[in-house]
Design a protein around this motif. Structure first.
Motif, PDB file in Angstrom:
ATOM      1  N   GLY A  86       0.774  -1.238   0.000  1.00 11.77           N
ATOM      2  CA  GLY A  86       0.000   0.000   0.000  1.00 11.77           C
ATOM      3  C   GLY A  86       0.803   1.286   0.000  1.00 11.77           C
ATOM      4  N   ILE A  87       2.104   1.219  -0.273  1.00 11.59           N
ATOM      5  CA  ILE A  87       2.938   2.409  -0.146  1.00 11.59           C
ATOM      6  C   ILE A  87       2.538   3.541  -1.094  1.00 11.59           C
ATOM      7  CG2 ILE A  87       4.743   1.541  -1.689  1.00 11.59           C
ATOM      8  CD1 ILE A  87       5.237   3.637   1.513  1.00 11.59           C
ATOM      9  N   PRO A  88       2.044   3.278  -2.331  1.00 12.44           N
ATOM     10  CA  PRO A  88       1.646   4.423  -3.179  1.00 12.44           C
ATOM     11  C   PRO A  88       0.536   5.263  -2.555  1.00 12.44           C
ATOM     12  CG  PRO A  88       1.891   2.449  -4.509  1.00 12.44           C
ATOM     13  CD  PRO A  88       1.958   2.009  -3.090  1.00 12.44           C
ATOM     14  N   ILE A  89      -0.449   4.621  -1.940  1.00 15.99           N
ATOM     15  CA  ILE A  89      -1.563   5.349  -1.324  1.00 15.99           C
ATOM     16  C   ILE A  89      -1.093   6.086  -0.073  1.00 15.99           C
ATOM     17  CG2 ILE A  89      -3.897   5.160  -0.393  1.00 15.99           C
ATOM     18  CD1 ILE A  89      -3.663   4.434  -3.343  1.00 15.99           C
ATOM     19  N   ILE A  90      -0.236   5.456   0.688  1.00 19.30           N
ATOM     20  CA  ILE A  90       0.291   6.085   1.901  1.00 19.30           C
ATOM     21  C   ILE A  90       1.074   7.348   1.550  1.00 19.30           C
ATOM     22  CG2 ILE A  90       1.913   5.774   3.831  1.00 19.30           C
ATOM     23  CD1 ILE A  90       1.104   2.771   3.784  1.00 19.30           C
ATOM     24  N   VAL A  91       1.900   7.267   0.514  1.00 27.38           N
ATOM     25  CA  VAL A  91       2.668   8.432   0.069  1.00 27.38           C
ATOM     26  C   VAL A  91       1.737   9.526  -0.440  1.00 27.38           C
ATOM     27  CG1 VAL A  91       4.266   9.251  -1.717  1.00 27.38           C
ATOM     28  CG2 VAL A  91       4.801   7.192  -0.403  1.00 27.38           C
ATOM     29  N   ALA A  92       0.700   9.153  -1.170  1.00 28.27           N
ATOM     30  CA  ALA A  92      -0.270  10.142  -1.670  1.00 28.27           C
ATOM     31  C   ALA A  92      -0.908  10.903  -0.509  1.00 28.27           C
ATOM     32  CB  ALA A  92      -1.342   9.456  -2.502  1.00 28.27           C
ATOM     33  N   GLY A  93      -1.222  10.192   0.568  1.00 30.60           N
ATOM     34  CA  GLY A  93      -1.795  10.846   1.743  1.00 30.60           C
ATOM     35  C   GLY A  93      -0.810  11.793   2.408  1.00 30.60           C
ATOM     36  N   GLN A  94       0.453  11.362   2.508  1.00 29.50           N
ATOM     37  CA  GLN A  94       1.470  12.200   3.141  1.00 29.50           C
ATOM     38  C   GLN A  94       1.711  13.486   2.353  1.00 29.50           C
ATOM     39  OE1 GLN A  94       4.683   9.370   3.242  1.00 29.50           O
ATOM     40  NE2 GLN A  94       4.145   8.585   5.273  1.00 29.50           N
ATOM     41  N   VAL A  95       1.790  13.379   1.046  1.00 32.91           N
ATOM     42  CA  VAL A  95       2.099  14.538   0.208  1.00 32.91           C
ATOM     43  C   VAL A  95       0.908  15.487   0.095  1.00 32.91           C
ATOM     44  CG1 VAL A  95       2.724  15.267  -2.134  1.00 32.91           C
ATOM     45  CG2 VAL A  95       3.853  13.290  -1.093  1.00 32.91           C
ATOM     46  N   SER A  96      -0.291  14.929  -0.040  1.00 32.05           N
ATOM     47  CA  SER A  96      -1.473  15.760  -0.265  1.00 32.05           C
ATOM     48  C   SER A  96      -2.068  16.332   1.010  1.00 32.05           C
ATOM     49  CB  SER A  96      -2.549  14.943  -0.986  1.00 32.05           C
ATOM     50  OG  SER A  96      -3.041  13.902  -0.148  1.00 32.05           O
ATOM     51  N   GLY A  97      -1.778  15.697   2.151  1.00 30.50           N
ATOM     52  CA  GLY A  97      -2.386  16.124   3.402  1.00 30.50           C
ATOM     53  C   GLY A  97      -3.796  15.606   3.595  1.00 30.50           C
TER      54      GLY A  97
END
Length: 544
Positions: free
Chosen positions: A173-184
Motif C-alpha cells: 500500500g505504499i503508493p496510497i500512503i505516500v499520496a496521503g502524506q504529500v497531499s495532506g
C-alpha cells in the motif's frame, strides 16, 4: 547556492510543456518507431533531458549531473538488485530441472494457455505486486510463462497489462500512503476512492488478457473463468481498500483470485483446450516412469517460489522492517540535498527537495529474494560453486538492462529535480472543468517517467489537490485518480519494459514490447479518465 525551479521558462506554458516533453518524445520515437534497443533509447532520452534542464531551465550543471547520477544509482539499487535476484531464482529452478515439474503441475490444474495466463500473470503477479512491487511481479511471472512455453513477447506483454489492476496498492500500500502524506488528505479516504475506481478495471482485465492472447471468440469459451477471476479479485479489492486500508487489498484479492480459480477449475473445464498456433498438444502430467509426480516432488519444485512468497511476506511485516531498516545506510547527497527549491503551485510554500540516497541492503525486496535463493539452493541441492556460477551467468544475461534501467531512472530524476515533470503537470492542470478527465493522465505521465506509482503520487499529489480546489472538485477524487490513472502507465514505463525484456530474453526488443503495450495503456488511461469525469460531476455519491 540553492536553485529555485522555474515551471514556465519560455513564458508560455504550452511551449514550455512541449520543450519539457522532448525527452519523452525521443524515447517514444526510438522505442515505438525505430524499435531501438532499450539502452540506446534510454541513453538518448537522458542526455536530452540533461541538456534541456541546463540550457532551457537554467539548472546548474553540477546539480543536473548529480541528480541524474543519483537516479542512475537508484536504478542499480534497489531496482536492478530486485531484477537480478528474481531472475536468478527463476534460473535456478530451470537449471536444476525443477521447472519441468512446475510446468506439469500447472498443467494438472489446467493445460489451457488462457487459464494459465490468468493464474500466473494476473493472480500470482498481483500477489507479488502487493507483497514486494518494484518490478518483482513482472520479472517472476513473465519468466514463468516463458518457461511454460509462452511466446516471450506475449508473456512479457500479458504480464505488463495484468499488472495494471494491483499497482496502486503495491508494496503493502505504499503508493496510497505516500499520496496521503504529500497531499495532506486522509489516507483511508484515498484508499476508499481508489477502491471505487480500480475494481471496474479489475473485472475487465482477465477478459482483456484472453482477448489479446486468443481473440474474442476464444475468450467467450473461458468467460466463466474470467468472470470468476475478475469478480473475486475486484470484490476483495473493494472490500479491503474501503474497510481495511491500503496495505492489504492486493494480497487479499490475489489470494482470493487464486483460490477461486483453483476451486472453479476443479469443477469446470473449457470445451476446447487452447494452445498457441503451431504448438504441440498438451502432454499428460507424468514423471520419469510414466506415473504422476508425487506431492513431495511437486512441493520441492515449487519450493523456490513458496520460499520467495514467505520471505516477501516476512520482509513486509512492520516489526521485521523496523529491525532490518536499522541497518540502512543514508547518504546525504552533497550538491543536491536541499539545493533545489520547489515553489507554488507545485508546493504550498517554498520547499527544498531532499536528496538522501538510502542503501537499505537488508530491508530491500531484492535481499529477501536473495535469501530465498540461498535457501532454495540448499533444498534443490545446488552447491556453492554452482550457485556462484549461475549467479554470474544471470549477471551476464542482464548486462544490457544494467545500462537501460539506470538510464531511465536517471531520466526520471533529472525531469523531477529540474521541474520539467512539473511543467507537464501544470499544462494538464490548466484544462479547467475538464481537469477530472486529465487528472488520471497526470498520474499516467508520472508513472511513465518514474516507473513507480509511488513516485508519481509523490510528484503530483499536491498539484492534484490545488487544481481540484480551483475547479471546484473534491481533491480526494483527483488524488485517487492520479494513482488509478498511474497504473495504466506502468506497462509502458521504460523501467517496466526493461525488466520485462530482461525476464523473457527479449533484451534489444524493447521497441517491440513498447509497441505491443502502448495502445492498451492509452486506452485504459482514457477509460479511467472518463470514469473520473463521471464521478466528479454525475456520480458524486461515490466519493467518500
Amino acid at each position: 547556492m540553492a536553485w529555485t525551479q522555474v515551471y514556465d521558462p519560455m513564458g508560455n506554458l504550452g511551449l514550455s510543456a512541449l520543450i519539457a516533453a522532448i525527452p519523452i518524445i525521443i524515447i517514444f520515437y526510438l522505442l515505438a518507431v525505430r524499435r531501438s534497443p532499450g539502452q540506446v533509447a534510454g541513453a538518448a532520452a537522458v542526455v536530452a533531458a540533461v541538456l534541456v534542464a541546463i540550457l532551457v531551465y537554467k539548472m546548474p550543471v553540477a546539480t543536473a549531473l548529480t541528480a541524474t547520477g543519483i537516479g542512475a544509482l537508484y536504478g542499480v539499487f534497489p531496482i536492478f538488485w530486485i531484477v537480478i535476484t528474481a531472475i536468478f531464482l527463476y534460473n535456478m529452478t530451470v537449471e536444476s530441472g525443477q521447472f519441468e515439474i512446475i510446468k506439469d503441475s500447472v498443467a494438472s490444474v489446467t493445460d489451457d494457455r488462457r487459464l494459465q495466463a490468468l493464474l500466473i500473470a494476473f493472480a500470482f503477479g498481483a500477489f507479488l505486486e502487493g507483497s514486494a512491487g518494484f518490478g518483482t511481479p513482472v520479472a517472476i511471472s513473465a519468466g514463468m510463462l516463458v518457461g511454460l512455453g509462452f511466446n516471450p513477447l506475449y508473456a512479457a506483454g500479458l504480464c505488463l497489462i495484468a499488472n495494471t489492476a494491483p499497482v496502486a496498492f503495491g508494496g503493502i500500500g505504499i503508493p496510497i500512503i505516500v499520496a496521503g502524506q504529500v497531499s495532506g488528505l486522509e489516507t483511508i479516504k484515498i484508499s476508499q476512492m481508489v477502491g471505487r475506481q480500480l475494481p471496474f478495471l479489475s473485472v475487465l482485465i482477465p477478459m482483456y488478457l484472453v482477448v489479446l492472447m486468443a481473440g474474442w471468440k476464444a475468450m467467450l469459451e473461458v468467460l466463466p473463468a474470467c468472470v470468476v477471476a475478475g469478480v473475486a479479485f475486484a470484490g476483495f479489492q473493494y472490500f479491503a481498500s474501503n474497510f481495511l486500508g491500503p496495505e492489504l487489498p492486493d494480497i487479499l484479492s490475489s489470494l482470493a483470485c487464486i483460490i477461486a480459480l483453483a476451486i472453479f477449475l476443479k469443477c469446470w473445464k473449457p470445451a476446447n483446450i487452447w494452445r498457441f498456433p503451431g504448438e504441440k498438444p498438451a502432454q499428460s502430467c507424468a514423471g520419469p516412469k510414466g506415473h504422476g509426480y508425487t506431492f513431495g516432488q511437486i512441493m520441492k519444485a515449487w519450493s523456490p517460489f513458496i520460499i520467495l512468497t514467505a520471505m516477501v511476506i516476512l520482509w513486509g511485516l512492520k516489526p521485521v522492517q523496523t529491525v532490518l531498516d536499522a541497518a540502512t545506510i543514508k547518504w546525504v547527497v552533497p550538491g543536491l540535498d536541499k539545493m533545489t527549491i520547489q515553489v507554488a503551485p507545485i508546493m504550498k510554500e517554498a520547499t527544498p527537495m531532499a536528496a538522501v540516497f538510502k542503501i537499505n541492503y537488508l530491508s530491500a525486496a531484492g535481499t529477501a529474494l536473495f535469501f530465498a535463493s540461498i535457501i532454495s539452493a540448499a533444498i534443490l541441492g545446488i552447491g556453492p560453486a554452482r550457485f556462484i556460477s549461475l549467479l554470474a551467468k544471470t549477471f551476464k544475461q542482464l548486462r544490457k538492462p544494467l545500462i537501460t534501467i539506470p538510464c531511465v531512472l536517471g531520466l526520471a530524476y533529472i525531469m523531477n529535480f529540474s521541474g520539467m515533470s512539473s511543467t507537464l503537470g501544470l499544462f494538464l492542470a490548466g484544462t479547467g472543468s475538464y481537469f477530472p478527465f486529465f487528472a488520471p493522465l497526470l498520474g499516467w505521465v508520472g508513472v511513465f517517467l518514474t516507473g513507480s506509482d509511488t513516485s508519481a503520487n509523490a510528484l503530483f499529489s499536491n498539484l492534484q489537490v490545488i487544481t481540484a480546489q480551483q475547479v471546484g472538485v473534491d481533491p480526494v477524487l483527483t488524488v485517487a485518480a492520479n494513482s488509478s490513472g498511474g497504473v495504466t502507465g506502468k506497462m509502458i514505463s521504460p523501467q517496466s519494459i526493461a525488466v520485462a525484456t530482461a525476464a523473457t530474453g527479449l533484451v534489444g526488443k524493447e521497441g517491440d514490447l513498447f509497441r505491443f503495450a502502448i495502445f492498451h495503456s492509452i486506452g485504459l488511461a482514457i477509460v479511467v479518465g472518463l470514469m473520473t469525469l463521471l464521478q466528479a460531476y454525475v456520480l458524486t455519491w461515490m466519493i467518500p
